[in-house]
Design a protein around this motif. Sequence first.
Motif, mmCIF file in Angstrom:
data_model
loop_
_atom_site.group_PDB
_atom_site.id
_atom_site.type_symbol
_atom_site.label_atom_id
_atom_site.label_comp_id
_atom_site.label_asym_id
_atom_site.label_seq_id
_atom_site.Cartn_x
_atom_site.Cartn_y
_atom_site.Cartn_z
ATOM 1 N N LYS A 151 0.219 4.148 0.857
ATOM 2 C CA LYS A 151 -0.060 5.032 1.985
ATOM 3 C C LYS A 151 0.565 4.500 3.284
ATOM 4 O O LYS A 151 1.282 5.207 3.971
ATOM 5 C CB LYS A 151 -1.577 5.186 2.133
ATOM 6 C CG LYS A 151 -2.003 6.062 3.272
ATOM 7 C CD LYS A 151 -1.992 7.519 2.910
ATOM 8 C CE LYS A 151 -2.417 8.351 4.087
ATOM 9 N NZ LYS A 151 -2.174 9.764 3.893
ATOM 10 N N CYS A 152 0.246 3.243 3.625
ATOM 11 C CA CYS A 152 0.687 2.733 4.928
ATOM 12 C C CYS A 152 1.741 1.627 4.819
ATOM 13 O O CYS A 152 2.350 1.268 5.816
ATOM 14 C CB CYS A 152 -0.507 2.233 5.732
ATOM 15 S SG CYS A 152 -1.308 0.803 5.043
ATOM 16 N N CYS A 168 -7.167 -0.570 0.595
ATOM 17 C CA CYS A 168 -6.400 -1.046 1.742
ATOM 18 C C CYS A 168 -7.276 -0.934 2.978
ATOM 19 O O CYS A 168 -7.741 0.154 3.306
ATOM 20 C CB CYS A 168 -5.139 -0.197 1.894
ATOM 21 S SG CYS A 168 -4.250 -0.527 3.400
ATOM 22 N N CYS A 228 0.858 -1.192 0.000
ATOM 23 C CA CYS A 228 0.000 0.000 0.000
ATOM 24 C C CYS A 228 0.891 1.238 0.000
ATOM 25 O O CYS A 228 1.762 1.367 0.856
ATOM 26 C CB CYS A 228 -0.896 -0.019 1.227
ATOM 27 S SG CYS A 228 -1.786 1.516 1.479
ATOM 28 N N CYS A 280 -5.695 1.381 6.068
ATOM 29 C CA CYS A 280 -5.795 2.844 6.110
ATOM 30 C C CYS A 280 -7.010 3.366 5.347
ATOM 31 O O CYS A 280 -7.344 4.541 5.462
ATOM 32 C CB CYS A 280 -4.511 3.473 5.573
ATOM 33 S SG CYS A 280 -4.164 3.107 3.861
HETATM 34 ZN ZN LIG Z 1 -2.935 1.356 3.447
#
Ligand SMILES: [Zn+2]
Length: 94
Positions: free
Chosen positions: A32-33, A43, A30, A46
């Motif tokens: 983002k995280c 995901c 992912c 997050c």
């Molecule tokens: Zn994520």
Amino acid sequence: MAVPKQRHTKSRRNKRRMHIFAKRPALIKCPKCGKFVLPHVICWNCGHYKGREVVNVLEKLEKKERKAREKEIKGSEAEKKEKKPLTWEGLSQK
Ligand SMILES: [Zn+2]
């Protein structure tokens, strides 16, 4: 009822079964995280997909869990910022 005429050897049985196995799912990180998630799926850690928030995952969590999750997401973002792309100048200095 159909009855087998002759016993098949272990070798023959195993050769038949060699293509039967669980395939490892193709996972992506992912952006983002940093958790491993299925491609083309949001995901669930997050709640982000294609760079924007789709589901607010923190909404339903307990206060304690929410803090831990926020920390986890922010931690991975900070980690990403620290990484700098390699340059020839940077490499030649060392
Ligand atoms: Zn994520």
